[in-house]
Scaffold this active site. Sequence first.
Site, PDB file in Angstrom:
ATOM      1  N   ASP A  88      56.514  35.888  26.929  1.00 42.14           N
ATOM      2  CA  ASP A  88      57.189  35.969  28.123  1.00 42.14           C
ATOM      3  C   ASP A  88      57.283  37.496  28.729  1.00 42.14           C
ATOM      4  O   ASP A  88      56.726  38.457  27.957  1.00 42.14           O
ATOM      5  CB  ASP A  88      58.831  35.924  27.543  1.00 42.14           C
ATOM      6  CG  ASP A  88      59.813  35.945  28.832  1.00 42.14           C
ATOM      7  OD1 ASP A  88      59.676  35.160  29.606  1.00 42.14           O
ATOM      8  OD2 ASP A  88      60.725  36.952  28.735  1.00 42.14           O
ATOM      9  N   GLU A 145      58.860  40.613  31.301  1.00 41.92           N
ATOM     10  CA  GLU A 145      60.025  40.976  32.179  1.00 41.92           C
ATOM     11  C   GLU A 145      59.269  41.974  33.274  1.00 41.92           C
ATOM     12  O   GLU A 145      57.972  42.381  33.050  1.00 41.92           O
ATOM     13  CB  GLU A 145      60.958  41.954  31.317  1.00 41.92           C
ATOM     14  CG  GLU A 145      61.611  41.480  30.371  1.00 41.92           C
ATOM     15  CD  GLU A 145      62.400  40.221  30.667  1.00 41.92           C
ATOM     16  OE1 GLU A 145      63.072  40.217  31.796  1.00 41.92           O
ATOM     17  OE2 GLU A 145      62.452  39.138  29.790  1.00 41.92           O
ATOM     18  N   HIS A 151      66.920  37.985  27.976  1.00 45.34           N
ATOM     19  CA  HIS A 151      66.266  38.774  29.364  1.00 45.34           C
ATOM     20  C   HIS A 151      65.521  39.894  28.813  1.00 45.34           C
ATOM     21  O   HIS A 151      65.146  40.767  29.550  1.00 45.34           O
ATOM     22  CB  HIS A 151      67.245  38.902  30.334  1.00 45.34           C
ATOM     23  CG  HIS A 151      67.768  37.593  30.944  1.00 45.34           C
ATOM     24  ND1 HIS A 151      67.050  36.791  31.426  1.00 45.34           N
ATOM     25  CD2 HIS A 151      69.135  37.377  31.209  1.00 45.34           C
ATOM     26  CE1 HIS A 151      67.693  35.635  32.046  1.00 45.34           C
ATOM     27  NE2 HIS A 151      69.006  36.062  31.581  1.00 45.34           N
ATOM     28  N   ASP A 155      63.656  36.326  24.389  1.00 47.57           N
ATOM     29  CA  ASP A 155      63.449  34.961  25.009  1.00 47.57           C
ATOM     30  C   ASP A 155      62.108  34.159  24.514  1.00 47.57           C
ATOM     31  O   ASP A 155      62.486  33.064  24.424  1.00 47.57           O
ATOM     32  CB  ASP A 155      62.894  35.342  26.536  1.00 47.57           C
ATOM     33  CG  ASP A 155      64.179  35.773  27.376  1.00 47.57           C
ATOM     34  OD1 ASP A 155      65.233  35.890  26.800  1.00 47.57           O
ATOM     35  OD2 ASP A 155      64.078  35.929  28.571  1.00 47.57           O
TER      36      ASP A 155
END
Length: 224
Positions: free
Chosen positions: A21, A23, A161, A166
Amino acid sequence: MLSNTTGNKLNMYVPNYVVFDLETTGVSPSSDEVVEISAIKVVNGVVSSEFSTLVNPGRHIPYFASEVNGITDDLVKDAPCFEEALHDFLTFTGDMVLVGHNIHTFDMKFICRDALKYFGKTIGNDYADTLYLARAVYPMLSCHKLTYLADYLGLSTEGAHRALNDCRMTQVLFEKIGEEMKKGASGNVRICAKCGSPMVRRNGVRGPFWGCMSYPACRNTMDI
Ligand SMILES: [Zn+2]
């Protein structure tokens, strides 16, 4: 792994994979940058190791992005640049299948773009997107956002988040999807006899039918 061609999207469960994942500074895979990358390696359905690093994007992180993930300019000022973080991520993943939530239209675009930018090649790992799989496996749910699915499955959404949290939610979700697919028609899911993908309900001129999720690569259909 680096390659001349992008990998294929797999519409199925595999027991050996790396969940990942990102950000980012915003939602655009053409103009935004990565500020955190995390990954969890799974072997035979069991978590074996984790990878996570903040990334200095070399630009200001907009307030609205920090609002979502809590990652600020100050937090990333001593973090590695993405060239270094992506290199380490690719060393961690090797040629394993990548898994993530909404990666087909988001995260894969960022890492393929930057692999090309920094290393002159794209990313050739095949990948599975739990957003598409969750829509097929849990068609009765009205929302397939990660935190919504986590709530439905009774998982903790604390720290959502941030990339590693996540990844943890997505990893359990992918195992649950695997269990649902194994149950097949005795549960909620019909599995395509030709390619192993879930079948999804579609509406044709002669009424509803089951169509393979891997259409147009697989054109198998079943009567409802
Ligand atoms: Zn099929």
